[in-house]
Enzyme design. Structure first.
Site, short mmCIF file in Angstrom:
data_model
loop_
_atom_site.label_atom_id
_atom_site.label_comp_id
_atom_site.label_asym_id
_atom_site.label_seq_id
_atom_site.Cartn_x
_atom_site.Cartn_y
_atom_site.Cartn_z
N ASP A 224 -9.39 13.37 1.08
CA ASP A 224 -7.48 12.94 1.76
C ASP A 224 -6.84 13.67 0.70
OD1 ASP A 224 -4.79 12.08 3.17
OD2 ASP A 224 -4.65 11.60 1.21
N GLU B 180 -2.40 14.16 -1.31
CA GLU B 180 -1.22 14.31 -0.88
C GLU B 180 -0.47 15.85 -1.50
OE1 GLU B 180 -0.21 11.47 -0.09
OE2 GLU B 180 -1.99 10.22 -0.04
N GLU C 281 11.78 12.75 -0.68
CA GLU C 281 11.20 12.31 0.67
C GLU C 281 9.63 12.26 0.12
OE1 GLU C 281 13.22 14.73 0.59
OE2 GLU C 281 14.90 14.57 1.48
N HIS D 224 3.99 9.54 -2.01
CA HIS D 224 2.98 8.98 -2.52
C HIS D 224 3.44 8.38 -3.97
CE1 HIS D 224 4.24 12.87 -4.19
NE2 HIS D 224 3.35 13.39 -2.30
N HIS E 91 1.09 5.50 -0.18
CA HIS E 91 0.37 7.00 -0.27
C HIS E 91 -0.99 7.25 -1.43
CE1 HIS E 91 0.66 7.91 4.11
NE2 HIS E 91 1.55 6.73 4.01
N ASP F 261 -6.97 6.11 -0.22
CA ASP F 261 -6.76 6.36 1.63
C ASP F 261 -8.28 6.75 2.30
OD1 ASP F 261 -4.56 5.44 1.34
OD2 ASP F 261 -3.19 7.84 2.22
#
Length: 232
Positions: free
Chosen positions: A7, A9, A52, A57, A150, A155
């Protein structure tokens, strides 16, 4: 079979407009079982962090400014990925950012043929249902209470459990274990449960023939039956 669940970010949604990957987390699985080997890194994106994205995260520009650039860890990351299949949730997004970072440093992109998308798997298995990572964790009873924000490695760990469920569930390993146990025992010693029976004492055979008195009583009983079908 080796697979890597991963995963990422990022600073935003589109690497073509300047967004960068800031974190990656990878979990190694062999035959759908986690081996304990992982790869995790934060990257300095060399740009600002939109508020945002930070809300998603929790990674600020100040925190990431002290981290290595992608180019500094690219060889280590690629060595961990090897030539394995790469599993991600909405994999096109993660592949897009990973390949954009590789292109930025003049490295070859990872082929799309290695991509396994768990969103596509979930839509096929649960058509019409919600198939976000949170929804799938709820559906399969996977604890995500520690997922406040997150995080790439967290994740990936959750996705590894989801991936096992999407591709057959935990019972795959249980069946294999039973077969391995049975194979290790002599064929004559296997029961229906795949284990060796307990030792039992050997008893001598018991006579079951009727006695003379029993035969005499039976004959008298049969003779007293009126209109017996065997006398017609």
């Amino acid at each position: 079979m080796r697979e890597v669940i991963f995963d990422t970010e990022t600073t935003g949604l589109d690497p073509r407009t300047g967004d960068r990957m800031v974190e990656i987390g990878c979990i190694e699985m062999v035959d759908r079982v986690e081996t304990g080997r992982t790869f995790h890194a934060y990257f300095n994106p060399e740009r600002d962090m939109p508020i945002e994205a930070e809300r998603v995260h929790g990674l600020s520009a100040e925190f990431l400014a002290t981290k290595p650039r992608f180019a500094e860890l690219a060889d280590e990351l690629l060595a961990f990925l090897g030539d394995s299949l790469l599993v991600a949730h909405n994999a096109g997004f993660d592949f897009g950012f990973l390949n954009a970072e590789l292109e930025r440093i003049g490295r070859a992109p990872i082929a799309a043929e290695r991509m396994v998308d768990t969103v596509a798997l979930a839509r096929k298995k649960h058509p019409g249902a919600k198939n976000s990572l949170d929804a799938l964790c709820t559906r399969y009873g996977i604890d995500r209470s520690h997922r406040v924000k997150h995080g790439a490695l967290l994740d990936a760990e959750l996705l590894a459990q989801v991936y096992v469920e999407l591709t057959g569930g935990r019972q795959i390993g249980l069946g294999l274990a039973e077969r391995e146990t049975a194979a290790a025992l002599p064929a004559t010693a296997i029961t229906a449960t795949g284990t060796a029976p307990a030792e039992r004492p050997v008893r001598p055979p018991r006579p079951h023939a009727p006695s003379a008195a029993e035969l005499e009583r039976h004959s008298a009983f049969v003779a007293g039956i009126e209109n017996a079908i065997w006398t017609r």
